[in-house]
Design a protein around this motif. Structure first.
Motif, PDB file in Angstrom:
ATOM      1  N   GLY A  22       0.830  -1.194   0.000  1.00 48.41           N
ATOM      2  CA  GLY A  22       0.000   0.000   0.000  1.00 48.41           C
ATOM      3  C   GLY A  22       0.863   1.242   0.000  1.00 48.41           C
ATOM      4  O   GLY A  22       1.801   1.333   0.778  1.00 48.41           O
ATOM      5  N   VAL A  23       0.546   2.174  -0.853  1.00 52.05           N
ATOM      6  CA  VAL A  23       1.284   3.434  -0.948  1.00 52.05           C
ATOM      7  C   VAL A  23       0.530   4.552  -0.230  1.00 52.05           C
ATOM      8  O   VAL A  23       1.090   5.248   0.616  1.00 52.05           O
ATOM      9  CB  VAL A  23       1.523   3.819  -2.418  1.00 52.05           C
ATOM     10  N   SER A  24      -0.741   4.698  -0.570  1.00 48.39           N
ATOM     11  CA  SER A  24      -1.543   5.751   0.032  1.00 48.39           C
ATOM     12  C   SER A  24      -3.017   5.401  -0.126  1.00 48.39           C
ATOM     13  O   SER A  24      -3.405   4.884  -1.171  1.00 48.39           O
ATOM     14  CB  SER A  24      -1.255   7.102  -0.630  1.00 48.39           C
ATOM     15  N   CYS A  25      -3.790   5.668   0.896  1.00 47.85           N
ATOM     16  CA  CYS A  25      -5.201   5.309   0.884  1.00 47.85           C
ATOM     17  C   CYS A  25      -6.067   6.413   1.489  1.00 47.85           C
ATOM     18  O   CYS A  25      -5.575   7.240   2.271  1.00 47.85           O
ATOM     19  CB  CYS A  25      -5.432   4.010   1.646  1.00 47.85           C
ATOM     20  N   ILE A  26      -7.334   6.395   1.109  1.00 42.00           N
ATOM     21  CA  ILE A  26      -8.343   7.279   1.679  1.00 42.00           C
ATOM     22  C   ILE A  26      -9.411   6.416   2.341  1.00 42.00           C
ATOM     23  O   ILE A  26      -9.843   5.409   1.760  1.00 42.00           O
ATOM     24  CB  ILE A  26      -8.995   8.161   0.588  1.00 42.00           C
ATOM     25  N   SER A  27      -9.838   6.804   3.516  1.00 41.26           N
ATOM     26  CA  SER A  27     -10.838   6.026   4.241  1.00 41.26           C
ATOM     27  C   SER A  27     -12.179   6.053   3.515  1.00 41.26           C
ATOM     28  O   SER A  27     -12.440   6.915   2.668  1.00 41.26           O
ATOM     29  CB  SER A  27     -11.008   6.590   5.649  1.00 41.26           C
ATOM     30  N   SER A  28     -13.054   5.134   3.883  1.00 36.24           N
ATOM     31  CA  SER A  28     -14.373   5.066   3.252  1.00 36.24           C
ATOM     32  C   SER A  28     -15.213   6.301   3.549  1.00 36.24           C
ATOM     33  O   SER A  28     -16.124   6.638   2.786  1.00 36.24           O
ATOM     34  CB  SER A  28     -15.115   3.810   3.708  1.00 36.24           C
ATOM     35  N   THR A  29     -14.927   6.977   4.658  1.00 33.72           N
ATOM     36  CA  THR A  29     -15.644   8.198   4.992  1.00 33.72           C
ATOM     37  C   THR A  29     -15.017   9.421   4.325  1.00 33.72           C
ATOM     38  O   THR A  29     -15.595  10.508   4.369  1.00 33.72           O
ATOM     39  CB  THR A  29     -15.663   8.425   6.510  1.00 33.72           C
ATOM     40  N   GLY A  30     -13.868   9.222   3.723  1.00 36.71           N
ATOM     41  CA  GLY A  30     -13.208  10.301   2.996  1.00 36.71           C
ATOM     42  C   GLY A  30     -12.537  11.341   3.865  1.00 36.71           C
ATOM     43  O   GLY A  30     -12.054  12.358   3.353  1.00 36.71           O
ATOM     44  N   ASP A  31     -12.474  11.090   5.171  1.00 32.63           N
ATOM     45  CA  ASP A  31     -11.952  12.133   6.053  1.00 32.63           C
ATOM     46  C   ASP A  31     -10.575  11.832   6.605  1.00 32.63           C
ATOM     47  O   ASP A  31     -10.072  12.573   7.456  1.00 32.63           O
ATOM     48  CB  ASP A  31     -12.926  12.382   7.209  1.00 32.63           C
ATOM     49  N   SER A  32      -9.962  10.763   6.138  1.00 32.55           N
ATOM     50  CA  SER A  32      -8.599  10.485   6.588  1.00 32.55           C
ATOM     51  C   SER A  32      -7.806   9.815   5.472  1.00 32.55           C
ATOM     52  O   SER A  32      -8.369   9.150   4.603  1.00 32.55           O
ATOM     53  CB  SER A  32      -8.596   9.604   7.833  1.00 32.55           C
ATOM     54  N   THR A  33      -6.512  10.035   5.540  1.00 33.81           N
ATOM     55  CA  THR A  33      -5.605   9.442   4.562  1.00 33.81           C
ATOM     56  C   THR A  33      -4.464   8.732   5.278  1.00 33.81           C
ATOM     57  O   THR A  33      -4.180   8.988   6.456  1.00 33.81           O
ATOM     58  CB  THR A  33      -5.015  10.514   3.633  1.00 33.81           C
ATOM     59  N   TYR A  34      -3.831   7.853   4.542  1.00 35.77           N
ATOM     60  CA  TYR A  34      -2.671   7.130   5.053  1.00 35.77           C
ATOM     61  C   TYR A  34      -1.591   7.166   3.983  1.00 35.77           C
ATOM     62  O   TYR A  34      -1.882   7.069   2.787  1.00 35.77           O
ATOM     63  CB  TYR A  34      -3.025   5.672   5.364  1.00 35.77           C
TER      64      TYR A  34
ATOM     65  N   ALA B   6      -7.280   0.636  -6.195  1.00 34.38           N
ATOM     66  CA  ALA B   6      -8.321  -0.286  -5.759  1.00 34.38           C
ATOM     67  C   ALA B   6      -9.343   0.481  -4.942  1.00 34.38           C
ATOM     68  O   ALA B   6      -9.024   1.516  -4.348  1.00 34.38           O
ATOM     69  CB  ALA B   6      -7.725  -1.426  -4.933  1.00 34.38           C
ATOM     70  N   ALA B   7     -10.554  -0.042  -4.912  1.00 30.33           N
ATOM     71  CA  ALA B   7     -11.620   0.578  -4.132  1.00 30.33           C
ATOM     72  C   ALA B   7     -12.559  -0.512  -3.646  1.00 30.33           C
ATOM     73  O   ALA B   7     -12.894  -1.431  -4.400  1.00 30.33           O
ATOM     74  CB  ALA B   7     -12.380   1.599  -4.980  1.00 30.33           C
ATOM     75  N   ASP B   8     -12.975  -0.408  -2.414  1.00 30.15           N
ATOM     76  CA  ASP B   8     -13.887  -1.386  -1.827  1.00 30.15           C
ATOM     77  C   ASP B   8     -14.936  -0.671  -0.994  1.00 30.15           C
ATOM     78  O   ASP B   8     -14.594   0.198  -0.180  1.00 30.15           O
ATOM     79  CB  ASP B   8     -13.114  -2.376  -0.945  1.00 30.15           C
ATOM     80  N   LYS B   9     -16.173  -1.061  -1.150  1.00 36.84           N
ATOM     81  CA  LYS B   9     -17.267  -0.423  -0.407  1.00 36.84           C
ATOM     82  C   LYS B   9     -17.384  -1.085   0.958  1.00 36.84           C
ATOM     83  O   LYS B   9     -18.302  -1.870   1.224  1.00 36.84           O
ATOM     84  CB  LYS B   9     -18.575  -0.513  -1.186  1.00 36.84           C
ATOM     85  N   GLN B  10     -16.413  -0.791   1.778  1.00 42.64           N
ATOM     86  CA  GLN B  10     -16.347  -1.294   3.136  1.00 42.64           C
ATOM     87  C   GLN B  10     -15.972  -0.136   4.058  1.00 42.64           C
ATOM     88  O   GLN B  10     -15.268   0.780   3.647  1.00 42.64           O
ATOM     89  CB  GLN B  10     -15.299  -2.404   3.261  1.00 42.64           C
ATOM     90  N   ARG B  11     -16.378  -0.212   5.287  1.00 43.64           N
ATOM     91  CA  ARG B  11     -16.067   0.844   6.247  1.00 43.64           C
ATOM     92  C   ARG B  11     -14.666   0.638   6.805  1.00 43.64           C
ATOM     93  O   ARG B  11     -14.484   0.178   7.925  1.00 43.64           O
ATOM     94  CB  ARG B  11     -17.104   0.882   7.365  1.00 43.64           C
ATOM     95  N   TYR B  12     -13.698   0.984   5.978  1.00 44.51           N
ATOM     96  CA  TYR B  12     -12.303   0.845   6.372  1.00 44.51           C
ATOM     97  C   TYR B  12     -11.689   2.202   6.647  1.00 44.51           C
ATOM     98  O   TYR B  12     -11.981   3.168   5.938  1.00 44.51           O
ATOM     99  CB  TYR B  12     -11.493   0.199   5.244  1.00 44.51           C
ATOM    100  N   ASN B  13     -10.819   2.256   7.652  1.00 44.92           N
ATOM    101  CA  ASN B  13     -10.016   3.465   7.744  1.00 44.92           C
ATOM    102  C   ASN B  13      -8.840   3.316   6.779  1.00 44.92           C
ATOM    103  O   ASN B  13      -8.564   2.232   6.268  1.00 44.92           O
ATOM    104  CB  ASN B  13      -9.574   3.753   9.178  1.00 44.92           C
ATOM    105  N   ALA B  14      -8.176   4.406   6.532  1.00 50.59           N
ATOM    106  CA  ALA B  14      -7.180   4.434   5.478  1.00 50.59           C
ATOM    107  C   ALA B  14      -5.990   3.531   5.786  1.00 50.59           C
ATOM    108  O   ALA B  14      -5.484   2.819   4.912  1.00 50.59           O
ATOM    109  CB  ALA B  14      -6.717   5.879   5.248  1.00 50.59           C
ATOM    110  N   ASP B  15      -5.538   3.576   7.030  1.00 47.76           N
ATOM    111  CA  ASP B  15      -4.376   2.771   7.441  1.00 47.76           C
ATOM    112  C   ASP B  15      -4.669   1.289   7.258  1.00 47.76           C
ATOM    113  O   ASP B  15      -3.897   0.545   6.659  1.00 47.76           O
ATOM    114  CB  ASP B  15      -4.057   3.101   8.904  1.00 47.76           C
ATOM    115  N   TYR B  16      -5.814   0.859   7.761  1.00 51.53           N
ATOM    116  CA  TYR B  16      -6.195  -0.555   7.686  1.00 51.53           C
ATOM    117  C   TYR B  16      -6.316  -0.996   6.239  1.00 51.53           C
ATOM    118  O   TYR B  16      -5.824  -2.054   5.852  1.00 51.53           O
ATOM    119  CB  TYR B  16      -7.515  -0.773   8.417  1.00 51.53           C
TER     120      TYR B  16
END
Length: 128
Positions: free
Chosen positions: A46-58, A96-106
């Protein structure tokens, strides 16, 4: 949702590049989204991700301070702005994108282990 990553090319060390990930078939609202890469002989990471709520990044440690992830809801597109590129950044990059309630880090840590749902990546080569 179908994703198409593009924008990869040969770039010199120290250069910049913006990758795009265009989504179709569904809005990305409510999706955890991320950029991942796989270098030759290495596992996907993983390089960088956005949480499903769109309010956090990793950002992976290798990306911090150099890469920026962003999304444009109007265009249903996710971007990865990469600056100060290094030869170690050479890899195939995937979104990649998944419709799951994930935070960005996870999401950035667990998604690489999923064998399915990887579209065609875009190749980034950093070399002089």
């Amino acid at each position: 949702v179908q994703l198409q990553a593009y924008g990869g090319r040969l770039v010199q060390p120290g250069g910049s590049l913006r990758l795009s990930c265009a989504a179709s078939g569904s809005s990305l609202d409510g999706y955890a989204i991320g950029w991942f890469r796989q270098a030759p002989g290495k596992e996907r990471e993983g390089v960088s991700c956005i949480s499903s709520t769109g309010d956090s990044t990793y950002y992976a440690d290798s990306a911090k301070g150099r890469f920026t992830i962003s999304s444009d809801n109007a265009k249903n597109t996710v971007y990865l702005e990469m600056n100060s590129l290094e030869p170690e950044d050479t890899a195939d990059y995937y979104c990649a994108a998944d419709k799951q309630r994930y935070n960005a880090d996870y999401y950035c840590h667990v998604r690489p282990a999923h064998a399915a749902g990887w579209g065609q990546g875009t190749q980034v080569t950093v070399s002089s």
